[in-house]
Design a protein around this motif. Structure first.
Motif, short mmCIF file in Angstrom:
data_model
loop_
_atom_site.label_atom_id
_atom_site.label_comp_id
_atom_site.label_asym_id
_atom_site.label_seq_id
_atom_site.Cartn_x
_atom_site.Cartn_y
_atom_site.Cartn_z
N LEU A 5 0.82 -1.20 0.00
CA LEU A 5 0.00 0.00 0.00
C LEU A 5 0.85 1.26 0.00
N ARG A 6 1.89 1.28 0.81
CA ARG A 6 2.76 2.45 0.86
C ARG A 6 3.34 2.77 -0.52
N LYS A 7 3.90 1.75 -1.16
CA LYS A 7 4.50 1.95 -2.49
C LYS A 7 3.47 2.41 -3.50
N ALA A 8 2.28 1.85 -3.44
CA ALA A 8 1.22 2.23 -4.37
C ALA A 8 0.83 3.70 -4.18
N ILE A 9 0.69 4.12 -2.94
CA ILE A 9 0.30 5.50 -2.65
C ILE A 9 1.39 6.45 -3.10
N VAL A 10 2.64 6.15 -2.75
CA VAL A 10 3.75 7.01 -3.15
C VAL A 10 3.86 7.06 -4.67
N SER A 11 3.68 5.94 -5.31
CA SER A 11 3.74 5.89 -6.77
C SER A 11 2.66 6.77 -7.40
N ASN A 12 1.47 6.77 -6.81
CA ASN A 12 0.37 7.56 -7.34
C ASN A 12 0.60 9.07 -7.24
N ILE A 13 1.44 9.50 -6.31
CA ILE A 13 1.66 10.94 -6.13
C ILE A 13 3.08 11.36 -6.48
N ALA A 14 3.87 10.44 -7.00
CA ALA A 14 5.30 10.69 -7.22
C ALA A 14 5.57 11.91 -8.10
N THR A 15 4.72 12.19 -9.05
CA THR A 15 4.97 13.30 -9.97
C THR A 15 4.15 14.54 -9.64
N ASN A 16 3.43 14.51 -8.53
CA ASN A 16 2.59 15.66 -8.16
C ASN A 16 3.44 16.82 -7.69
N ASP A 17 3.00 18.03 -8.05
CA ASP A 17 3.66 19.23 -7.53
C ASP A 17 3.00 19.62 -6.20
N GLN A 18 3.47 20.69 -5.60
CA GLN A 18 2.96 21.09 -4.29
C GLN A 18 1.45 21.37 -4.31
N GLU A 19 0.98 22.01 -5.35
CA GLU A 19 -0.45 22.31 -5.45
C GLU A 19 -1.28 21.03 -5.51
N GLN A 20 -0.82 20.07 -6.28
CA GLN A 20 -1.54 18.80 -6.39
C GLN A 20 -1.49 18.02 -5.07
N LEU A 21 -0.35 18.06 -4.40
CA LEU A 21 -0.25 17.38 -3.11
C LEU A 21 -1.20 18.00 -2.10
N GLU A 22 -1.26 19.32 -2.07
CA GLU A 22 -2.19 19.99 -1.16
C GLU A 22 -3.63 19.62 -1.50
N ALA A 23 -3.96 19.61 -2.77
CA ALA A 23 -5.32 19.26 -3.19
C ALA A 23 -5.66 17.83 -2.76
N THR A 24 -4.71 16.93 -2.86
CA THR A 24 -4.92 15.55 -2.45
C THR A 24 -5.25 15.48 -0.97
N ILE A 25 -4.50 16.21 -0.16
CA ILE A 25 -4.73 16.21 1.29
C ILE A 25 -6.09 16.83 1.62
N VAL A 26 -6.37 17.98 1.04
CA VAL A 26 -7.63 18.68 1.31
C VAL A 26 -8.82 17.83 0.87
#
Length: 73
Positions: A5-26
Motif C-alpha cells: 500500500l505504501r509503495k502504491a500511494i507514493v507511486s500515485n503521487i510521485a509526480t505531483n507538484d505542491q499544489e496537487q499534493l495539497e489538493a490531495t490532502i484537502v
C-alpha cells in the motif's frame, strides 16, 4: 497478490507538484471517507521522516491541540 500500500500511494503521487499534493490532502480530509485514512497516514509518514526535531515537536503540539478540540465537541 502482494500489494504494498505504501509503495502504491507514493507511486500515485510521485509526480505531483505542491499544489496537487495539497489538493490531495484537502480532498481526502473533506471527503471524510474511512478509505482515505491509509493514504493520509502514508503522507504523514513521509512528512514525519523529512522533518527535523523542532518540526516534529510542532506537529505533536498541533496534534495534541487538535485532539483536545475534537474531544471538546
Amino acid at each position: 497478490m502482494d500489494l504494498n500500500l505504501r509503495k502504491a500511494i507514493v507511486s500515485n503521487i510521485a509526480t505531483n507538484d505542491q499544489e496537487q499534493l495539497e489538493a490531495t490532502i484537502v480532498d481526502a480530509i473533506q471527503a471524510g471517507e474511512e478509505k482515505m485514512l491509509p493514504g493520509l497516514g502514508v503522507l504523514f509518514e513521509l512528512i514525519w521522516e523529512q522533518s527535523n526535531e523542532q518540526d516534529k515537536q510542532d506537529m505533536i503540539e498541533a496534534l495534541e491541540q487538535g485532539v483536545k478540540n475534537a474531544n471538546a465537541t
